[in-house]
Design a protein around this motif. Structure first.
Motif, PDB file in Angstrom:
ATOM      1  N   GLU A  15       0.830  -1.211   0.000  1.00 30.17           N
ATOM      2  CA  GLU A  15       0.000   0.000   0.000  1.00 30.17           C
ATOM      3  C   GLU A  15       0.862   1.258   0.000  1.00 30.17           C
ATOM      4  O   GLU A  15       0.574   2.223  -0.723  1.00 30.17           O
ATOM      5  N   ILE A  16       1.915   1.248   0.817  1.00 28.18           N
ATOM      6  CA  ILE A  16       2.813   2.408   0.859  1.00 28.18           C
ATOM      7  C   ILE A  16       3.503   2.596  -0.484  1.00 28.18           C
ATOM      8  O   ILE A  16       3.623   3.722  -0.995  1.00 28.18           O
ATOM      9  N   GLU A  17       3.957   1.505  -1.079  1.00 31.10           N
ATOM     10  CA  GLU A  17       4.606   1.599  -2.390  1.00 31.10           C
ATOM     11  C   GLU A  17       3.651   2.168  -3.427  1.00 31.10           C
ATOM     12  O   GLU A  17       4.038   3.008  -4.254  1.00 31.10           O
ATOM     13  N   GLN A  18       2.402   1.734  -3.396  1.00 30.64           N
ATOM     14  CA  GLN A  18       1.426   2.238  -4.360  1.00 30.64           C
ATOM     15  C   GLN A  18       1.169   3.725  -4.154  1.00 30.64           C
ATOM     16  O   GLN A  18       1.014   4.481  -5.125  1.00 30.64           O
ATOM     17  N   VAL A  19       1.138   4.167  -2.905  1.00 32.59           N
ATOM     18  CA  VAL A  19       0.962   5.598  -2.626  1.00 32.59           C
ATOM     19  C   VAL A  19       2.121   6.394  -3.220  1.00 32.59           C
ATOM     20  O   VAL A  19       1.908   7.452  -3.837  1.00 32.59           O
ATOM     21  N   ILE A  20       3.334   5.918  -3.033  1.00 31.70           N
ATOM     22  CA  ILE A  20       4.508   6.624  -3.571  1.00 31.70           C
ATOM     23  C   ILE A  20       4.421   6.722  -5.092  1.00 31.70           C
ATOM     24  O   ILE A  20       4.663   7.793  -5.677  1.00 31.70           O
ATOM     25  N   LEU A  21       4.059   5.630  -5.734  1.00 29.00           N
ATOM     26  CA  LEU A  21       3.929   5.648  -7.193  1.00 29.00           C
ATOM     27  C   LEU A  21       2.841   6.619  -7.639  1.00 29.00           C
ATOM     28  O   LEU A  21       3.024   7.364  -8.616  1.00 29.00           O
ATOM     29  N   ARG A  22       1.725   6.648  -6.925  1.00 28.08           N
ATOM     30  CA  ARG A  22       0.632   7.554  -7.291  1.00 28.08           C
ATOM     31  C   ARG A  22       1.013   9.018  -7.069  1.00 28.08           C
ATOM     32  O   ARG A  22       0.645   9.891  -7.871  1.00 28.08           O
ATOM     33  N   LEU A  23       1.718   9.288  -5.979  1.00 32.64           N
ATOM     34  CA  LEU A  23       2.140  10.663  -5.725  1.00 32.64           C
ATOM     35  C   LEU A  23       2.957  11.211  -6.884  1.00 32.64           C
ATOM     36  O   LEU A  23       2.842  12.387  -7.245  1.00 32.64           O
ATOM     37  N   ASN A  24       3.738  10.344  -7.480  1.00 32.88           N
ATOM     38  CA  ASN A  24       4.556  10.770  -8.615  1.00 32.88           C
ATOM     39  C   ASN A  24       3.778  10.763  -9.921  1.00 32.88           C
ATOM     40  O   ASN A  24       3.733  11.772 -10.634  1.00 32.88           O
ATOM     41  N   SER A  25       3.123   9.654 -10.237  1.00 29.96           N
ATOM     42  CA  SER A  25       2.518   9.508 -11.565  1.00 29.96           C
ATOM     43  C   SER A  25       1.231  10.309 -11.725  1.00 29.96           C
ATOM     44  O   SER A  25       0.972  10.889 -12.779  1.00 29.96           O
ATOM     45  N   GLU A  26       0.404  10.368 -10.673  1.00 29.95           N
ATOM     46  CA  GLU A  26      -0.883  11.055 -10.765  1.00 29.95           C
ATOM     47  C   GLU A  26      -0.819  12.514 -10.326  1.00 29.95           C
ATOM     48  O   GLU A  26      -1.500  13.368 -10.882  1.00 29.95           O
ATOM     49  N   PHE A  27       0.012  12.786  -9.323  1.00 27.27           N
ATOM     50  CA  PHE A  27       0.038  14.122  -8.742  1.00 27.27           C
ATOM     51  C   PHE A  27       1.302  14.900  -9.089  1.00 27.27           C
ATOM     52  O   PHE A  27       1.456  16.058  -8.691  1.00 27.27           O
ATOM     53  N   GLY A  28       2.210  14.261  -9.827  1.00 23.25           N
ATOM     54  CA  GLY A  28       3.378  14.955 -10.361  1.00 23.25           C
ATOM     55  C   GLY A  28       4.415  15.370  -9.342  1.00 23.25           C
ATOM     56  O   GLY A  28       5.240  16.256  -9.605  1.00 23.25           O
ATOM     57  N   LEU A  29       4.420  14.740  -8.175  1.00 21.69           N
ATOM     58  CA  LEU A  29       5.348  15.132  -7.129  1.00 21.69           C
ATOM     59  C   LEU A  29       6.741  14.578  -7.415  1.00 21.69           C
ATOM     60  O   LEU A  29       6.906  13.393  -7.722  1.00 21.69           O
ATOM     61  N   THR A  30       7.746  15.425  -7.305  1.00 21.20           N
ATOM     62  CA  THR A  30       9.135  14.998  -7.419  1.00 21.20           C
ATOM     63  C   THR A  30       9.552  14.371  -6.094  1.00 21.20           C
ATOM     64  O   THR A  30       9.271  14.923  -5.024  1.00 21.20           O
ATOM     65  N   ILE A  31      10.205  13.210  -6.157  1.00 22.02           N
ATOM     66  CA  ILE A  31      10.515  12.457  -4.937  1.00 22.02           C
ATOM     67  C   ILE A  31      11.975  12.014  -4.949  1.00 22.02           C
ATOM     68  O   ILE A  31      12.491  11.558  -5.974  1.00 22.02           O
ATOM     69  N   ILE A  32      12.626  12.158  -3.795  1.00 23.63           N
ATOM     70  CA  ILE A  32      13.909  11.499  -3.555  1.00 23.63           C
ATOM     71  C   ILE A  32      13.639  10.402  -2.545  1.00 23.63           C
ATOM     72  O   ILE A  32      13.163  10.661  -1.431  1.00 23.63           O
ATOM     73  N   LEU A  33      13.926   9.170  -2.939  1.00 19.65           N
ATOM     74  CA  LEU A  33      13.540   7.985  -2.175  1.00 19.65           C
ATOM     75  C   LEU A  33      14.775   7.204  -1.729  1.00 19.65           C
ATOM     76  O   LEU A  33      15.495   6.657  -2.560  1.00 19.65           O
ATOM     77  N   VAL A  34      15.031   7.166  -0.428  1.00 18.58           N
ATOM     78  CA  VAL A  34      16.036   6.268   0.135  1.00 18.58           C
ATOM     79  C   VAL A  34      15.344   4.938   0.409  1.00 18.58           C
ATOM     80  O   VAL A  34      14.342   4.883   1.129  1.00 18.58           O
ATOM     81  N   GLU A  35      15.888   3.883  -0.171  1.00 18.66           N
ATOM     82  CA  GLU A  35      15.192   2.583  -0.090  1.00 18.66           C
ATOM     83  C   GLU A  35      16.202   1.459  -0.267  1.00 18.66           C
ATOM     84  O   GLU A  35      17.075   1.521  -1.139  1.00 18.66           O
ATOM     85  N   GLN A  36      16.075   0.420   0.577  1.00 21.94           N
ATOM     86  CA  GLN A  36      16.950  -0.750   0.474  1.00 21.94           C
ATOM     87  C   GLN A  36      16.404  -1.810  -0.476  1.00 21.94           C
ATOM     88  O   GLN A  36      17.148  -2.678  -0.920  1.00 21.94           O
ATOM     89  N   ASN A  37      15.124  -1.734  -0.785  1.00 22.53           N
ATOM     90  CA  ASN A  37      14.489  -2.724  -1.648  1.00 22.53           C
ATOM     91  C   ASN A  37      14.807  -2.373  -3.107  1.00 22.53           C
ATOM     92  O   ASN A  37      14.199  -1.486  -3.701  1.00 22.53           O
ATOM     93  N   ILE A  38      15.765  -3.083  -3.675  1.00 20.32           N
ATOM     94  CA  ILE A  38      16.223  -2.774  -5.028  1.00 20.32           C
ATOM     95  C   ILE A  38      15.116  -3.005  -6.046  1.00 20.32           C
ATOM     96  O   ILE A  38      14.975  -2.257  -7.018  1.00 20.32           O
ATOM     97  N   GLY A  39      14.282  -4.005  -5.810  1.00 23.41           N
ATOM     98  CA  GLY A  39      13.184  -4.257  -6.735  1.00 23.41           C
ATOM     99  C   GLY A  39      12.245  -3.074  -6.822  1.00 23.41           C
ATOM    100  O   GLY A  39      11.813  -2.688  -7.918  1.00 23.41           O
ATOM    101  N   PHE A  40      11.917  -2.484  -5.681  1.00 21.31           N
ATOM    102  CA  PHE A  40      11.030  -1.323  -5.687  1.00 21.31           C
ATOM    103  C   PHE A  40      11.719  -0.120  -6.327  1.00 21.31           C
ATOM    104  O   PHE A  40      11.092   0.632  -7.084  1.00 21.31           O
TER     105      PHE A  40
END
Length: 231
Positions: A170-195
């Protein structure tokens, strides 16, 4: 959107970030990867002005913000969701969200319309204390608090850390939507390489405070991960 040139950062006399140069493209997600202790959190804190001392240049949408204090950077359009979330446990969900609104340059003290759409649970529990929420719900709350500032650039520090597996998607989907639907620029620190590979357009790999790999996300190869993330 954000041009970072020769950025150095310090805790006391210790240098934690060394000559980092990156361009963060507007409307994209940039992933920051690396082993624990390599400077990823420090990188976000330095952008936010939260380390003891830093030098170098930060240019946000053409404006040099290098000398800005933390609250001035927030009002310029940068919001930060820290590792560990740092919500105020005795404040209600509503009060936690509204804290972020005070950084809105237009002083819109209210819950933005995007929050009910993304986080219906929070809207249905506005009077609950933040401290009684689950880890995943607190992460939703921390993101909602950041969104209340109506930011242009969102900094996310390991948003899936310590969250029950059922909420991670759910959190991953929110992050994707914030960018794709709402155009938000994001810097994401993340250990999950797949994501990172699914979400990001660009990446930077840190090691001992240096950028050792970077560029388009297709450059985040298995060899790069093996070299710079595996023990």
């Amino acid at each position: 959107m954000l041009k970072i040139q020769n950025l150095n950062s310090y805790y006391g006399r210790s240098k934690a970030l060394d000559d980092v140069t990156l361009n963060i493209e507007a409307g994209k997600i940039t992933g920051i990867a690396g082993r624990n202790g390599t400077g990823k959190t420090t990188f976000l804190k330095t952008i936010m002005g939260l380390t003891d001392r830093s030098d170098g240049q930060l240019t946000l949408n053409g404006t040099d913000i290098s000398a800005y204090l933390t609250h001035e950077r927030a009002r310029a359009g940068i919001a930060y969701v820290p590792q560990g979330r740092e919500i105020i446990p005795d404040f209600s969900v509503r009060e936690n969200i509204l804290m972020g609104a005070y950084a809105d340059p237009e002083k819109r003290i209210g819950i933005p319309e995007i929050v009910p759409e993304l986080f219906p649970y929070l809207i249905n529990n506005l009077d609950r204390a933040g401290g009684v929420l689950s880890g995943g719900q607190q992460q939703q709350l921390a993101i909602a608090r950041a969104l209340a500032a109506r930011p242009k650039l969102l900094l996310l520090d390991e948003p899936n850390e310590g969250i029950q597996p059922s909420i991670v998607a759910e959190i991953e989907q929110v992050i994707l939507r914030l960018n794709s639907e709402f155009g938000l620029t994001i810097i994401l620190v993340e250990q999950n390489i797949g994501f990172l590979r699914r979400a990001c357009a660009h990446f930077a790999m840190l090691e001992k405070g240096h950028v050792v790999e970077g560029g388009r996300i297709d450059g985040l190869t298995d060899d790069a991960v093996q070299s710079h993330m595996m023990i």
